[in-house]
Design an enzyme around this catalytic site. Structure first.
Site, PDB file in Angstrom:
ATOM      1  N   CYS A 132     -78.234 -85.391  80.387  1.00 30.34           N
ATOM      2  CA  CYS A 132     -77.776 -84.407  79.410  1.00 30.34           C
ATOM      3  C   CYS A 132     -76.398 -84.818  78.906  1.00 30.34           C
ATOM      4  CB  CYS A 132     -77.704 -83.021  80.046  1.00 30.34           C
ATOM      5  SG  CYS A 132     -77.204 -81.745  78.859  1.00 30.34           S
ATOM      6  N   CYS A 136     -71.658 -80.088  81.428  1.00 28.66           N
ATOM      7  CA  CYS A 136     -71.076 -78.905  82.066  1.00 28.66           C
ATOM      8  C   CYS A 136     -70.602 -79.322  83.458  1.00 28.66           C
ATOM      9  CB  CYS A 136     -72.109 -77.782  82.151  1.00 28.66           C
ATOM     10  SG  CYS A 136     -72.741 -77.330  80.525  1.00 28.66           S
ATOM     11  N   GLY A 179     -81.629 -81.353  80.853  1.00 27.82           N
ATOM     12  CA  GLY A 179     -81.436 -81.565  79.418  1.00 27.82           C
ATOM     13  C   GLY A 179     -81.154 -80.296  78.648  1.00 27.82           C
ATOM     14  N   GLU A 180     -80.752 -80.492  77.414  1.00 24.39           N
ATOM     15  CA  GLU A 180     -80.444 -79.372  76.528  1.00 24.39           C
ATOM     16  C   GLU A 180     -81.593 -79.278  75.510  1.00 24.39           C
ATOM     17  OE1 GLU A 180     -78.251 -76.712  75.931  1.00 24.39           O
ATOM     18  OE2 GLU A 180     -79.624 -76.579  74.250  1.00 24.39           O
ATOM     19  N   SER A 211     -83.671 -72.042  77.086  1.00 25.09           N
ATOM     20  CA  SER A 211     -82.302 -71.814  77.545  1.00 25.09           C
ATOM     21  C   SER A 211     -81.375 -72.825  76.879  1.00 25.09           C
ATOM     22  CB  SER A 211     -82.260 -71.979  79.065  1.00 25.09           C
ATOM     23  OG  SER A 211     -80.939 -71.851  79.526  1.00 25.09           O
ATOM     24  N   SER A 234     -76.898 -69.816  78.362  1.00 25.97           N
ATOM     25  CA  SER A 234     -76.109 -70.117  79.567  1.00 25.97           C
ATOM     26  C   SER A 234     -74.665 -69.776  79.240  1.00 25.97           C
ATOM     27  CB  SER A 234     -76.236 -71.605  79.921  1.00 25.97           C
ATOM     28  OG  SER A 234     -77.539 -71.868  80.354  1.00 25.97           O
ATOM     29  N   LEU A 235     -74.274 -68.570  79.547  1.00 27.02           N
ATOM     30  CA  LEU A 235     -72.939 -68.109  79.139  1.00 27.02           C
ATOM     31  C   LEU A 235     -71.896 -68.559  80.178  1.00 27.02           C
ATOM     32  CD1 LEU A 235     -71.822 -66.586  76.714  1.00 27.02           C
ATOM     33  CD2 LEU A 235     -71.940 -64.484  78.052  1.00 27.02           C
ATOM     34  N   HIS A 236     -72.076 -68.118  81.400  1.00 30.63           N
ATOM     35  CA  HIS A 236     -71.252 -68.565  82.540  1.00 30.63           C
ATOM     36  C   HIS A 236     -69.751 -68.307  82.425  1.00 30.63           C
ATOM     37  CE1 HIS A 236     -75.049 -70.316  83.367  1.00 30.63           C
ATOM     38  NE2 HIS A 236     -74.831 -71.522  82.933  1.00 30.63           N
ATOM     39  N   ASN A 310     -75.665 -72.806  92.966  1.00 30.21           N
ATOM     40  CA  ASN A 310     -76.347 -73.698  93.900  1.00 30.21           C
ATOM     41  C   ASN A 310     -75.461 -74.920  94.089  1.00 30.21           C
ATOM     42  OD1 ASN A 310     -78.901 -73.751  95.168  1.00 30.21           O
ATOM     43  ND2 ASN A 310     -79.909 -73.553  93.182  1.00 30.21           N
TER      44      ASN A 310
HETATM   45  N1  SAH Z   1     -79.246 -77.135  79.024  1.00 27.82           N
HETATM   46  C1  SAH Z   1     -79.805 -75.843  79.063  1.00 27.82           C
HETATM   47  C2  SAH Z   1     -81.031 -75.718  79.937  1.00 27.82           C
HETATM   48  C3  SAH Z   1     -81.023 -76.451  81.237  1.00 27.82           C
HETATM   49  S1  SAH Z   1     -79.900 -75.867  82.455  1.00 27.82           S
HETATM   50  C4  SAH Z   1     -78.772 -74.825  79.471  1.00 27.82           C
HETATM   51  O1  SAH Z   1     -77.688 -75.224  79.886  1.00 27.82           O
HETATM   52  O2  SAH Z   1     -79.058 -73.653  79.314  1.00 27.82           O
HETATM   53  C5  SAH Z   1     -80.725 -74.442  83.055  1.00 27.82           C
HETATM   54  C6  SAH Z   1     -79.829 -73.454  83.766  1.00 27.82           C
HETATM   55  O3  SAH Z   1     -79.468 -73.938  85.081  1.00 27.82           O
HETATM   56  C7  SAH Z   1     -78.539 -73.206  83.018  1.00 27.82           C
HETATM   57  O4  SAH Z   1     -78.249 -71.832  82.932  1.00 27.82           O
HETATM   58  C8  SAH Z   1     -77.559 -73.946  83.878  1.00 27.82           C
HETATM   59  O5  SAH Z   1     -76.278 -73.508  83.653  1.00 27.82           O
HETATM   60  C9  SAH Z   1     -78.102 -73.679  85.269  1.00 27.82           C
HETATM   61  N2  SAH Z   1     -77.517 -74.528  86.319  1.00 27.82           N
HETATM   62  C10 SAH Z   1     -77.093 -75.796  86.213  1.00 27.82           C
HETATM   63  N3  SAH Z   1     -76.595 -76.224  87.396  1.00 27.82           N
HETATM   64  C11 SAH Z   1     -76.711 -75.195  88.264  1.00 27.82           C
HETATM   65  C12 SAH Z   1     -76.366 -75.002  89.634  1.00 27.82           C
HETATM   66  N4  SAH Z   1     -75.816 -75.975  90.330  1.00 27.82           N
HETATM   67  N5  SAH Z   1     -76.621 -73.790  90.191  1.00 27.82           N
HETATM   68  C13 SAH Z   1     -77.199 -72.807  89.495  1.00 27.82           C
HETATM   69  N6  SAH Z   1     -77.563 -72.934  88.194  1.00 27.82           N
HETATM   70  C14 SAH Z   1     -77.315 -74.107  87.589  1.00 27.82           C
HETATM   71 FE1  SF4 Z   2     -76.734 -79.918  80.164  1.00 24.09          FE
HETATM   72 FE2  SF4 Z   2     -77.528 -77.381  80.585  1.00 24.09          FE
HETATM   73 FE3  SF4 Z   2     -76.597 -78.900  82.628  1.00 24.09          FE
HETATM   74 FE4  SF4 Z   2     -74.919 -78.055  80.714  1.00 24.09          FE
HETATM   75  S1  SF4 Z   2     -76.081 -76.775  82.160  1.00 24.09           S
HETATM   76  S2  SF4 Z   2     -75.027 -80.150  81.558  1.00 24.09           S
HETATM   77  S3  SF4 Z   2     -76.206 -78.146  78.909  1.00 24.09           S
HETATM   78  S4  SF4 Z   2     -78.450 -79.249  81.447  1.00 24.09           S
END
Ligand code: SAH
Ligand code: SF4
Length: 363
Positions: A132, A136, A179-180, A211, A234-236, A310
């Site tokens: 990706c 993030c 991936g996105e 997502s 994915s707001l976070h 996680n």
């Molecule tokens: N790229 C897209 C979809 C894939 S990620 C996105 O970011 O929305 C899918 C979800 O898993 C997202 O909400 C992402 O923030 C979350 N995610 C990624 N790493 C994580 C982790 N270590 N623990 C919990 N959720 C996680």
């Molecule tokens: Fe890519 Fe989604 Fe992971 Fe961010 S959370 S790096 S957009 S897969």
């Protein structure tokens, strides 16, 4: 020796150098060497109903047509490497693609708290890219950067392969794997057409959630296309200062622009949006963030999915303790915002996106 008397041995038909994947093409574009149209319907049935995994087994197709297909197309894009199960019945599948890259899909048989209501749906979490580009800071998928987009066939074949190995009919999809998805918009839409089709995988758009980390122009494109897909953001982080620390995409599309795009999506689709909110200790778990989140969710009539982080090997982030998680959730609940804390499905098999692939690459 006089070779002119020798019978002429036909040259073996050499396979074409780079055979395209049949699943990447729409059935109307398949080259069937002039065979009558009903052969196309038979081929569709072999692939999507009977789930044949070679052209050879397609017994009611003439031999010539089968060898023509064999020479011109590849059929299986994914090879199963591991299919780990977990104590809570989540199963994670690691697949190898044609040219050696790895992707993963996660099967979540029943999802009591995935979106609040208890359900006996079989949900599959799908990947859309290898790696990706969005980087993030908390996520395993972006650690090695972006490698390539998955093709339409590689996207929808994940469902077919997991059904083949997992033995369950999948009826709910979340694009939350590696991936996105919105950065691979066109291939995703072609894959979704096959996923929706009654001759294809027959899963309705209402059972598909996409997502995104917040690609504002693509959220608007998603609103403008006709399919009734669900959207999760994915707001976070509820403010730019928090989001900027963990999601580089926020520099390009800050929270205000993201929320405007969500409002546009909602005005077009009349569908409730979900905000995904990973809780990371000391980063985004402050109660002011919860209060700000209430304001955003109210305005958009959105629901919130809280996900305790996680842990990812090699990354220095942790989930908050239970008390903090509950204090955060209580603020949302007291404000009557529809909210769930996702149960820890798959925690024991590293089911957060990108984690299993990461292990494979490193080993
Ligand atoms: N790229 C897209 C979809 C894939 S990620 C996105 O970011 O929305 C899918 C979800 O898993 C997202 O909400 C992402 O923030 C979350 N995610 C990624 N790493 C994580 C982790 N270590 N623990 C919990 N959720 C996680
Ligand atoms: Fe890519 Fe989604 Fe992971 Fe961010 S959370 S790096 S957009 S897969």
């Amino acid at each position: 020796m006089n070779t002119s008397t020798q019978p002429r041995i036909p040259e073996p038909a050499a396979p074409l150098p780079a055979r395209p994947l049949l699943l990447d093409l729409k059935p109307e574009d398949w080259d069937l060497a002039g065979a009558p149209e009903y052969r196309r319907r038979q081929l569709i049935e072999w692939i999507y109903t009977k789930r044949a995994n070679s052209f050879e087994v397609m017994a009611n197709l003439p031999k010539d047509l089968r060898s023509h297909l064999e020479r011109h197309y590849r059929l299986n894009p994914l090879e199963l490497v591991t299919g780990q199960g977990s104590g809570d019945t989540t199963r994670k599948f690691l697949f190898q693609l044609h040219k050696g890259d790895y992707i993963e899909s996660v099967l979540i048989p029943a999802s009591p708290a995935l979106y609040g209501e208890r359900s006996d749906r079989h949900t599959l979490c799908l990947s859309t890219q290898v790696g990706c580009a969005y980087g993030c800071k908390f996520c395993a998928s972006g650690l090695d950067g972006w490698k390539r987009n998955l093709t339409p066939g590689e996207i929808h074949a994940q469902i077919m392969e997991v059904e083949r190995h997992g033995g369950k009919k999948i009826n709910n999809l979340v694009f939350m794997g590696m991936g996105e998805p919105l950065a691979n918009f066109d291939n995703l839409m072609v894959a979704i057409d096959v996923i929706n089709a009654d001759w294809g995988l027959n899963i309705g758009a209402r059972h598909i959630t996409i997502s995104t980390s917040g690609l504002v122009p693509r959220i608007r494109d998603l609103a403008d296309q006709p399919r009734q897909l669900r959207l999760a953001i994915s707001l976070h982080g509820a403010s730019n200062s928090v989001r900027d620390q963990i999601m580089p995409v926020n520099k390009k599309y800050p929270v205000e622009e993201l929320l405007e795009a969500c409002a546009y999506f909602q005005s077009k689709k009349k569908k409730m949006i979900t905000f995904e909110y990973i809780l990371i200790e000391g980063i985004n778990d402050q109660l002011e963030q919860a209060r700000l989140l209430v304001r955003h969710a109210r305005k958009l009539h959105a629901k919130i999915n809280l996900i305790p982080y996680n842990t990812v090997e090699g990354l220095d982030w942790n989930r908050p303790n239970r008390k903090t998680i509950h204090a955060f959730a209580d603020i949302l609940k007291q404000a009557n915002i529809s909210c769930t804390i996702r149960l820890e499905k798959g925690h024991d098999i590293a089911a957060a996106c990108g984690q299993l692939r990461l292990k494979q690459i490193k080993s």
